[in-house]
Motif scaffolding. Structure first.
Motif, PDB file in Angstrom:
ATOM      1  N   ILE A 138       0.837  -1.200   0.000  1.00  0.00           N
ATOM      2  CA  ILE A 138       0.000   0.000   0.000  1.00  0.00           C
ATOM      3  C   ILE A 138       0.868   1.245   0.000  1.00  0.00           C
ATOM      4  CG2 ILE A 138      -1.789   1.266   1.252  1.00  0.00           C
ATOM      5  CD1 ILE A 138      -2.523  -1.411   2.600  1.00  0.00           C
ATOM      6  N   ALA A 139       0.455   2.251  -0.786  1.00  0.00           N
ATOM      7  CA  ALA A 139       1.137   3.544  -0.765  1.00  0.00           C
ATOM      8  C   ALA A 139       0.108   4.648  -0.925  1.00  0.00           C
ATOM      9  CB  ALA A 139       2.177   3.630  -1.882  1.00  0.00           C
ATOM     10  N   ASP A 140       0.448   5.809  -0.408  1.00  0.00           N
ATOM     11  CA  ASP A 140      -0.451   6.953  -0.468  1.00  0.00           C
ATOM     12  C   ASP A 140       0.393   8.227  -0.501  1.00  0.00           C
ATOM     13  OD1 ASP A 140      -3.590   7.582   0.171  1.00  0.00           O
ATOM     14  OD2 ASP A 140      -2.297   9.134   1.030  1.00  0.00           O
ATOM     15  N   ALA A 141      -0.191   9.308  -1.024  1.00  0.00           N
ATOM     16  CA  ALA A 141       0.519  10.585  -1.012  1.00  0.00           C
ATOM     17  C   ALA A 141       0.867  10.996   0.413  1.00  0.00           C
ATOM     18  CB  ALA A 141      -0.326  11.658  -1.690  1.00  0.00           C
ATOM     19  N   ASP A 142       0.072  10.541   1.363  1.00  0.00           N
ATOM     20  CA  ASP A 142       0.351  10.734   2.790  1.00  0.00           C
ATOM     21  C   ASP A 142       0.863   9.399   3.343  1.00  0.00           C
ATOM     22  OD1 ASP A 142       0.385  11.050   5.516  1.00  0.00           O
ATOM     23  OD2 ASP A 142      -1.682  11.753   5.688  1.00  0.00           O
ATOM     24  N   PRO A 143       2.159   9.243   3.507  1.00  0.00           N
ATOM     25  CA  PRO A 143       2.705   7.943   3.933  1.00  0.00           C
ATOM     26  C   PRO A 143       2.116   7.426   5.239  1.00  0.00           C
ATOM     27  CG  PRO A 143       4.466   9.399   3.198  1.00  0.00           C
ATOM     28  CD  PRO A 143       3.227  10.232   3.273  1.00  0.00           C
ATOM     29  N   SER A 144       1.762   8.315   6.140  1.00  0.00           N
ATOM     30  CA  SER A 144       1.219   7.864   7.424  1.00  0.00           C
ATOM     31  C   SER A 144      -0.129   7.175   7.226  1.00  0.00           C
ATOM     32  CB  SER A 144       1.072   9.040   8.390  1.00  0.00           C
ATOM     33  OG  SER A 144       0.109   9.971   7.938  1.00  0.00           O
ATOM     34  N   ARG A 145      -0.884   7.641   6.243  1.00  0.00           N
ATOM     35  CA  ARG A 145      -2.180   7.005   5.990  1.00  0.00           C
ATOM     36  C   ARG A 145      -1.987   5.590   5.451  1.00  0.00           C
ATOM     37  NH1 ARG A 145      -6.992  10.069   2.764  1.00  0.00           N
ATOM     38  NH2 ARG A 145      -5.487  10.020   1.047  1.00  0.00           N
ATOM     39  N   ALA A 146      -0.989   5.402   4.603  1.00  0.00           N
ATOM     40  CA  ALA A 146      -0.686   4.061   4.101  1.00  0.00           C
ATOM     41  C   ALA A 146      -0.223   3.157   5.234  1.00  0.00           C
ATOM     42  CB  ALA A 146       0.374   4.140   3.008  1.00  0.00           C
ATOM     43  N   ARG A 147       0.626   3.692   6.100  1.00  0.00           N
ATOM     44  CA  ARG A 147       1.109   2.881   7.229  1.00  0.00           C
ATOM     45  C   ARG A 147      -0.032   2.496   8.159  1.00  0.00           C
ATOM     46  NH1 ARG A 147       5.476   6.691   7.049  1.00  0.00           N
ATOM     47  NH2 ARG A 147       4.510   7.898   8.748  1.00  0.00           N
ATOM     48  N   ASP A 148      -0.909   3.434   8.444  1.00  0.00           N
ATOM     49  CA  ASP A 148      -2.030   3.152   9.343  1.00  0.00           C
ATOM     50  C   ASP A 148      -2.923   2.063   8.770  1.00  0.00           C
ATOM     51  OD1 ASP A 148      -1.087   5.051  11.066  1.00  0.00           O
ATOM     52  OD2 ASP A 148      -2.533   6.597  10.507  1.00  0.00           O
ATOM     53  N   LEU A 149      -3.196   2.150   7.467  1.00  0.00           N
ATOM     54  CA  LEU A 149      -4.050   1.133   6.843  1.00  0.00           C
ATOM     55  C   LEU A 149      -3.362  -0.221   6.865  1.00  0.00           C
ATOM     56  CD1 LEU A 149      -6.557   0.242   5.313  1.00  0.00           C
ATOM     57  CD2 LEU A 149      -5.483   1.067   3.197  1.00  0.00           C
ATOM     58  N   ALA A 150      -2.079  -0.247   6.591  1.00  0.00           N
ATOM     59  CA  ALA A 150      -1.338  -1.519   6.615  1.00  0.00           C
ATOM     60  C   ALA A 150      -1.368  -2.144   7.994  1.00  0.00           C
ATOM     61  CB  ALA A 150       0.100  -1.289   6.156  1.00  0.00           C
ATOM     62  N   VAL A 151      -1.227  -1.323   9.031  1.00  0.00           N
ATOM     63  CA  VAL A 151      -1.276  -1.846  10.404  1.00  0.00           C
ATOM     64  C   VAL A 151      -2.647  -2.440  10.695  1.00  0.00           C
ATOM     65  CG1 VAL A 151      -1.267  -1.180  12.830  1.00  0.00           C
ATOM     66  CG2 VAL A 151       0.541  -0.365  11.304  1.00  0.00           C
ATOM     67  N   ARG A 152      -3.697  -1.734  10.297  1.00  0.00           N
ATOM     68  CA  ARG A 152      -5.054  -2.260  10.548  1.00  0.00           C
ATOM     69  C   ARG A 152      -5.270  -3.589   9.844  1.00  0.00           C
ATOM     70  NH1 ARG A 152      -6.699   3.002   9.223  1.00  0.00           N
ATOM     71  NH2 ARG A 152      -7.930   2.268   7.445  1.00  0.00           N
ATOM     72  N   LEU A 153      -4.803  -3.695   8.615  1.00  0.00           N
ATOM     73  CA  LEU A 153      -5.007  -4.925   7.855  1.00  0.00           C
ATOM     74  C   LEU A 153      -4.056  -6.019   8.303  1.00  0.00           C
ATOM     75  CD1 LEU A 153      -5.438  -3.369   4.312  1.00  0.00           C
ATOM     76  CD2 LEU A 153      -7.224  -4.427   5.698  1.00  0.00           C
ATOM     77  N   ASP A 154      -2.885  -5.630   8.775  1.00  0.00           N
ATOM     78  CA  ASP A 154      -1.888  -6.602   9.190  1.00  0.00           C
ATOM     79  C   ASP A 154      -2.300  -7.314  10.472  1.00  0.00           C
ATOM     80  OD1 ASP A 154       0.450  -7.736   8.295  1.00  0.00           O
ATOM     81  OD2 ASP A 154       1.654  -6.713   9.792  1.00  0.00           O
ATOM     82  N   ALA A 155      -3.315  -6.793  11.145  1.00  0.00           N
ATOM     83  CA  ALA A 155      -3.830  -7.458  12.337  1.00  0.00           C
ATOM     84  C   ALA A 155      -4.617  -8.707  11.971  1.00  0.00           C
ATOM     85  CB  ALA A 155      -4.710  -6.502  13.136  1.00  0.00           C
ATOM     86  N   ARG A 156      -4.913  -8.853  10.685  1.00  0.00           N
ATOM     87  CA  ARG A 156      -5.648 -10.044  10.233  1.00  0.00           C
ATOM     88  C   ARG A 156      -4.708 -11.247  10.207  1.00  0.00           C
ATOM     89  NH1 ARG A 156     -10.093  -8.143   6.100  1.00  0.00           N
ATOM     90  NH2 ARG A 156     -10.514  -6.082   6.907  1.00  0.00           N
ATOM     91  N   PRO A 157      -5.256 -12.447  10.165  1.00  0.00           N
ATOM     92  CA  PRO A 157      -4.424 -13.655  10.218  1.00  0.00           C
ATOM     93  C   PRO A 157      -3.402 -13.772   9.099  1.00  0.00           C
ATOM     94  CG  PRO A 157      -6.731 -14.178  10.618  1.00  0.00           C
ATOM     95  CD  PRO A 157      -6.689 -12.746  10.214  1.00  0.00           C
ATOM     96  N   ARG A 158      -3.626 -13.135   7.948  1.00  0.00           N
ATOM     97  CA  ARG A 158      -2.743 -13.359   6.807  1.00  0.00           C
ATOM     98  C   ARG A 158      -1.370 -12.741   7.024  1.00  0.00           C
ATOM     99  NH1 ARG A 158      -5.292 -12.647   1.067  1.00  0.00           N
ATOM    100  NH2 ARG A 158      -3.298 -13.647   0.689  1.00  0.00           N
ATOM    101  N   ASP A 159      -1.312 -11.589   7.690  1.00  0.00           N
ATOM    102  CA  ASP A 159      -0.025 -10.990   8.051  1.00  0.00           C
ATOM    103  C   ASP A 159       0.875 -10.794   6.831  1.00  0.00           C
ATOM    104  OD1 ASP A 159       1.734  -9.896   9.855  1.00  0.00           O
ATOM    105  OD2 ASP A 159       2.778 -11.790  10.185  1.00  0.00           O
ATOM    106  N   ARG A 160       0.297 -10.291   5.736  1.00  0.00           N
ATOM    107  CA  ARG A 160       1.067 -10.140   4.503  1.00  0.00           C
ATOM    108  C   ARG A 160       0.886  -8.755   3.878  1.00  0.00           C
ATOM    109  NH1 ARG A 160      -0.729 -15.958   1.933  1.00  0.00           N
ATOM    110  NH2 ARG A 160       0.533 -17.261   3.294  1.00  0.00           N
ATOM    111  N   VAL A 161       0.634  -7.755   4.670  1.00  0.00           N
ATOM    112  CA  VAL A 161       0.390  -6.403   4.187  1.00  0.00           C
ATOM    113  C   VAL A 161       1.503  -5.484   4.668  1.00  0.00           C
ATOM    114  CG1 VAL A 161      -1.246  -4.482   4.144  1.00  0.00           C
ATOM    115  CG2 VAL A 161      -2.089  -6.830   4.319  1.00  0.00           C
ATOM    116  N   ARG A 162       2.003  -4.643   3.763  1.00  0.00           N
ATOM    117  CA  ARG A 162       3.007  -3.664   4.165  1.00  0.00           C
ATOM    118  C   ARG A 162       2.790  -2.364   3.408  1.00  0.00           C
ATOM    119  NH1 ARG A 162       7.265  -2.845   0.640  1.00  0.00           N
ATOM    120  NH2 ARG A 162       7.544  -4.355  -1.050  1.00  0.00           N
ATOM    121  N   ALA A 163       3.379  -1.298   3.891  1.00  0.00           N
ATOM    122  CA  ALA A 163       3.260   0.023   3.288  1.00  0.00           C
ATOM    123  C   ALA A 163       4.590   0.450   2.690  1.00  0.00           C
ATOM    124  CB  ALA A 163       2.810   1.047   4.321  1.00  0.00           C
TER     125      ALA A 163
END
Length: 339
Positions: A30-55
Motif C-alpha cells: 500500500i502507498a499513499d501521497a500521505d505515507p502515514s495514511r498508508a502505514r495506518d491502513l497496513a497496520v489495521r489490515l496486518d492485524a488479520r491472520p494473513r499478516d502479509r500487508v506492508r506500506a
C-alpha cells in the motif's frame, strides 16, 4: 500474486480489505501521497491472520515492489500518471474512474493499452451489480422484446464537500457518466444523440464553479430506443440508483429493493422496509468486491477484460456531449466531442 494499492483513502481502504480476502493475493503493498495514511491502513489490515500487508513510503515505491497488478484508488488528478506508468512497466492495472481528467488523457491511455496489450480495467462498478448483470442478460436473451424506453437515475442523499466540486469535472462527468456507461453496457447499443439540462437550487458552490446540482439527459440510442437520465446531489431520502427497461414484451428494473428510498402513495399502512442506502459504498458493496475479483482473473489470464479503457472513453465522450448540450441548449451528437 503481489498486488499494489495506490491510495489509502475511503475507497482505497475498502479495496484493500477486499483484496485481503482473496486467496490469490499473497501480499498487498500500500502507498499513499500521505505515507502515514498508508502505514495506518497496513497496520489495521496486518492485524488479520494473513499478516502479509506492508506500506511503501511513496507511491513511486510501488513500481519497484515486483507487482503483478496495481489498483489505483488515489486522487483523481493522479490517475492518469499512475496508469501510464503501470502500462509502461507492463503491470496490469485496475483504476477507479476516471482514467484521466479529460477526453484527451483518456484517449491516450486507451491507445497505450491497445498498443501494449497491458490489461487496464476501469472501475465502473455497476457493471458488476447483480441487478445490472441480470438486466443485461435479459436484454441479450430477448426477454423484453425490442426496447422502447430506458430510464436511469443517480440520486445522492447529500452533496459532496465543497472542496470536491472544483475538481470533480461536474455532475455529468462525475456522476451521470455511470448512467451513460450502464445504458450502453446493458442495452448493447451506442448513443446517437443527447439533449441535457441542469439546474441549481442548492448550495451556491455548484453555480460558482459552472456546475449544476441537478441534471437530466434525453438520449437517442442507435436503434431508436429512447433513454432518460436523472441525477441530483440532493436526495435526502437516501442513495437511489436504478435502471428501468421497458420493452415490447416485458419490463424490468435493476436497483429496486426494500432499501430503495421511494415511498408509494397512497399507503394503507407504513411500509416494512429497512433503512435506505446512505452511500454508493453501501449500495454497491458486492459489486465492488466482484469487480476486484474480475481484475484478479484478468491479470491471471482467466477472463477477458470486462471494462477496458475504450469503454471508459465512450462513456466520457457521452458525458462531454451532455455537458456541451447543457451549456449550449441544443442536441449534440457524440462525434462533435471525439478526439
Amino acid at each position: 500474486m503481489r498486488i499494489g494499492l495506490a491510495g489509502a483513502g475511503r475507497i482505497g481502504a475498502r479495496h484493500a480489505a477486499a483484496l485481503c480476502t482473496m486467496p490469490e493475493v499473497e501480499s498487498l503493498v500500500i502507498a499513499d501521497a500521505d505515507p502515514s495514511r498508508a502505514r495506518d491502513l497496513a497496520v489495521r489490515l496486518d492485524a488479520r491472520p494473513r499478516d502479509r500487508v506492508r506500506a511503501e513510503e511513496s507511491v513511486s515505491g510501488l513500481f519497484g515492489a515486483g507487482l503483478d497488478g496495481l489498483v489505483v484508488a488515489a486522487a483523481t488528478d493522479a490517475h492518469a500518471a499512475l496508469v501510464e506508468r503501470a502500462v509502461a512497466a507492463r503491470i496490469g492495472v485496475f483504476c477507479e474512474k476516471p482514467l484521466a481528467a479529460d477526453v484527451d488523457g483518456t484517449f491516450h491511455i486507451a491507445a497505450a493499452a491497445r498498443r501494449t496489450g497491458v490489461p487496464v480495467q476501469v472501475g465502473f462498478q455497476r457493471r458488476f451489480d447483480a441487478g445490472y448483470v441480470a438486466a443485461r442478460e435479459a436484454v441479450s436473451a430477448g426477454r423484453l422484446g425490442w426496447l422502447h424506453t430506458v430510464r436511469s437515475c443517480s440520486f445522492d442523499p447529500a452533496p459532496p464537500p465543497a472542496g470536491y466540486v472544483p475538481t470533480s469535472g461536474g455532475l455529468f462527468r462525475d456522476c451521470v457518466i455511470h448512467d451513460l456507461d450502464s445504458i450502453r453496457h446493458v442495452t448493447g447499443r451506442d448513443v446517437a444523440w443527447v439533449i441535457a439540462a441542469g439546474s441549481n437550487r442548492g448550495d451556491e458552490v455548484f453555480r460558482r464553479y459552472g456546475d449544476v446540482d441537478t441534471g437530466a439527459a434525453l438520449l437517442g440510442l442507435d436503434d431508436g430506443t429512447l433513454g432518460m437520465i436523472g441525477a441530483t446531489r440532493y436526495n435526502a431520502a437516501g442513495y437511489d440508483v436504478r435502471l428501468e427497461l421497458f420493452g415490447s414484451k416485458d419490463s424490468l428494473v435493476a436497483g429496486m429493493d426494500d432499501r430503495t428510498p421511494v415511498t408509494p402513495v397512497p399507503a394503507d399502512e407504513p411500509a416494512d422496509a429497512r433503512p435506505a442506502y446512505l452511500s454508493f459504498m453501501e449500495r454497491f458493496s458486492a459489486a465492488y468486491d466482484a469487480e476486484l475479483r474480475a481484475f484478479i482473473d484478468v491479470i491471471a489470464g482467466r477472463r477477458a477484460n470486462p471494462c477496458p479503457p475504450d469503454e471508459a472513453l465512450e462513456a466520457f465522450y457521452l458525458a462531454e456531449a451532455c455537458e456541451l448540450s447543457r451549456r449550449e441548449g441544443r442536441m449534440v451528437q457524440p462525434e462533435e466531442v471525439r478526439s
